[in-house]
Design an enzyme around this catalytic site. Sequence first.
Site: not given
Ligand code: PGA
Length: 247
Positions: A92, A164
């Site tokens: 992440h 992401e």
């Molecule tokens: P968010 O986070 O939906 O709050 O933007 C997603 C993540 O970091 O996995």
Amino acid sequence: MKKIVANFKMNATVEETKRYFINFLAKVDSAKAELTFCLPYTSLATGNYFLKGTGIKLGAQNLADEDEGKCTGEISGRMLVDAGAEAVIIGHSERRAKFKESNKTINKKIKVALKNRLDIILCVGESLTEKNTLKTLETLKAQIEEGLKGLYENELENITIAYEPIWAIGNGKNATVKEIEYAVKAIRKVLTDDFSEKAGKETKVLYGGSVNIKNIQSILKAKGIDGVLIGGACLDANGFVNLINLA
Ligand code: PGA
């Protein structure tokens, strides 16, 4: 069926987790999507108690890059499985940034997770600077190639890639469908080039970054997207049920 991964991040005590699942399970239609809850370590036992037998998977948000030994403060893949986890998020962006996790470390963690038969959600994504300097593709390629280095093609069956973009996380500024499609196409190309056409086509790719009730439907329609990874919008059980109903 679309895949939805809920990332609780560093939220919810054991008691709060308990209350969450009592409410959530009473209302959710779990046939709407393939669901996984990635909880803090301290809530895994509670998650396991509530989710066992529901068809909803339990996951963690990290694991150590070794299986046992001199690693104070870490939790191993073996321990996660023992606590009932079937999945784990690796790489992440918050861990890459705050805990300086490199692609090499992430590769080690993936191998440990595979050894323990955990489903892996590998997060990749560019920073705002990388986006602005047109380095998105280069970043994604390095994260995937170095992260999956030394893996056999059949091991990809246990790996989901979550795109992401760091600039879209936790701030309400989701990537556009066009931006998502551009990145997903690139991710699938790296998988095709490095593994096979099958890998490029069949590996699941999710989008994460400010997904909410207003944008989930258009995001899920993006070409090449198999689901979403949700942070903030999964923390309210009622809101999350509503969001799942739109999948
Ligand atoms: P968010 O986070 O939906 O709050 O933007 C997603 C993540 O970091 O996995």
